[in-house]
Write an enzyme that holds these catalytic residues in place. Structure first.
Site, PDB file in Angstrom:
ATOM      1  N   HIS A 266       7.900  18.199   3.912  1.00 27.12           N
ATOM      2  CA  HIS A 266       8.125  17.855   5.318  1.00 27.12           C
ATOM      3  C   HIS A 266       6.934  18.234   6.197  1.00 27.12           C
ATOM      4  CE1 HIS A 266      12.123  16.482   4.615  1.00 27.12           C
ATOM      5  NE2 HIS A 266      12.516  17.638   4.117  1.00 27.12           N
ATOM      6  N   HIS A 345     -11.811 -16.222   7.844  1.00 29.79           N
ATOM      7  CA  HIS A 345     -12.360 -14.900   7.510  1.00 29.79           C
ATOM      8  C   HIS A 345     -11.396 -13.819   7.975  1.00 29.79           C
ATOM      9  CE1 HIS A 345     -15.231 -11.541   7.330  1.00 29.79           C
ATOM     10  NE2 HIS A 345     -15.965 -12.310   6.564  1.00 29.79           N
TER      11      HIS A 345
HETATM   12 ZN   LIG Z   1      15.503  15.128   1.694  1.00 33.42          ZN
END
Ligand SMILES: [Zn+2]
Length: 440
Positions: A266, A345
């Site tokens: 996290h 392009h």
């Molecule tokens: Zn989780």
């Protein structure tokens, strides 16, 4: 290049379910409600006075230990990553997540119950286009604990993840394009896994009252403990991807890029989300229209066209915004998707050709020379381009600031100029140009 823009989506109707909160062990009811365009995902604490809401935005991130906590003022919502991952991956851009506690029901430790809920509520298109974050340059974050996340340019949102436990135990790899179908089938059912040594102290302190083998897989040494057998042989890495999606949802824009993550957590997920948000702020700040000086300070398009013989599609300067000295000036070119070169392009992937940037530098430099010579009865020809470097791609919507400085002019026939192009405060290309002037 004509393609209809992807639209924002919300849920079709309100829907809810109840379950156990992981940390308090109490019963909690979560309800999803539709929300208007550009609303984003907001959490609503129905159990508190005035029912405050918290934006699911990276600037509201408060804690990343074990789970992701967001908050505003003294209000907190814990463990938001699984419900955010489900909403984001299932295509919901705008919704209110209403809860009568400070965290969602943990379900079975996966995102399955949220996906079921979103299915029940339905997902419907709204009238405004989605907002995207297109990765232009490689971004990366790492941690001392061996986490590495790299974000690469890509036309899709993809995640390739490697997970490894202590001593590289349970090393797993999974790679996917994040689409509702793939998420629902391959990622949503993957449950949280925890190491016994990590949760033992928490259980002892009674901090995860709602935690059980029904909503987490517990790894103890070689043993894998859970009520239900593993749902995938590589369930751990799939859950890591689930968390990455949930944490990156805090960016609030659809990412177009490839996330390559090694042992993500996290904290690093949040760090990447923050870096993306910073980059987006920087881009938006520069993209706001500037008032450009006219008159003596520069040249407007009429004046530019009096000097330069170039015309559509080869006039690469919209305006000269300033002359610093007789030999130094800055021109501007706004690059739009209507530039003819974008058609080829490249189809589906518009990037301004580097040679067109060199052309733009040459045109700005020749304006300096024409001004010095006070005549436009001649035409400039390239003799050489040295030290040419293309550093970053130039995309539709970019404004190029073209800096040119005459470093040498021999007579009125020969000139050398040092030039560079700037987009969003970063140099995108540079060159040293030499040209000669011949009578028309
Ligand atoms: Zn989780």
């Amino acid at each position: 290049m004509a393609s209809t823009p992807e639209l924002q989506h919300t849920v079709g109707k309100s829907a809810g379910f109840s379950g156990t909160a992981l940390h308090t062990g109490e019963k909690v009811t979560l309800r999803l409600h539709p929300a208007p365009v550009d609303h984003g995902i907001k959490f609503k604490r129905k159990d508190l006075q005035d029912e405050p809401t918290i934006d699911a935005k990276i600037e509201n991130l408060k804690m990343v230990e074990r789970a992701t906590t967001i908050g505003e003022g003294s209000i907190r919502v814990h463990t938001v990553e699984h419900v955010l991952a489900a909403l984001w991956a299932m295509g919901v851009d705008n919704a209110v997540v209403e809860m009568d506690a400070n965290e969602p029901p943990i379900g079975d430790g996966s995102a399955q119950s949220y996906v079921d809920l979103i299915r029940k509520a339905g997902v419907i298109a709204q009238e405004e286009p989605r907002k995207f974050f297109h990765v232009r340059d490689i971004m990366h974050v790492e941690s001392k604990t061996g986490t590495l996340i790299i974000l690469l340019p890509d036309e899709k949102f993809r995640i390739s993840c490697t997970q490894a436990g202590p001593n590289n135990q349970f090393s797993q790899f999974f790679s996917m394009e994040v689409t509702p179908a793939v998420f629902e089938r391959e990622i949503a059912p993957a449950r949280t896994f925890v190491y016994y040594e990590d949760v033992k102290p928490l259980m002892d302190k009674n901090l995860i009252k709602g935690g059980s083998l029904e909503n987490a897989i517990v790894v103890r040494g070689e043993a894998v403990l859970s009520k239900e057998p593993l749902r995938f042989s590589d369930e751990f890495v799939r859950h890591k991807i689930l968390d990455v999606i949930g944490d990156l949802a805090l960016v609030g824009r659809r990412i177009r890029g490839h996330v390559v993550a090694v042992k993500p957590g996290h904290a690093t997920n949040a760090e990447l989300a923050r870096a993306i948000a910073r980059e987006q702020t920087r881009r938006s700040a520069v993209a706001t229209p500037r008032t450009m000086p006219s008159g003596d300070g520069g040249l407007d398009i009429d004046q530019v066209m009096q000097i330069l013989p170039h015309r559509f599609p080869f006039l690469m300067v919209d305006r000269i915004i300033s002359f610093e000295t007789e030999t130094k000036c800055v021109g501007v070119k706004t690059v739009t998707i209507n530039e003819p070169f974008f058609q080829g392009h490249f189809p589906g992937h518009p990037v301004m050709p580097g040679v067109m940037q060199v052309e733009a530098m040459a045109q700005v430099a020749s304006i300096l020379l024409f001004k010095l010579a006070k005549t436009t009865s001649r035409i400039g020809y390239f003799m050489s381009a040295d030290e040419v470097k293309f550093r970053k791609p130039v995309l539709p919507g970019d404004t190029i600031f073209i800096h040119a400085e005459l470093t040498k002019s021999r007579g009125e026939r020969l000139a050398r100029a040092k030039c560079h192009c700037v987009v969003n405060d970063a140099i995108v290309s540079e060159a040293e140009l030499m040209f000669t002037f011949l009578d028309k």
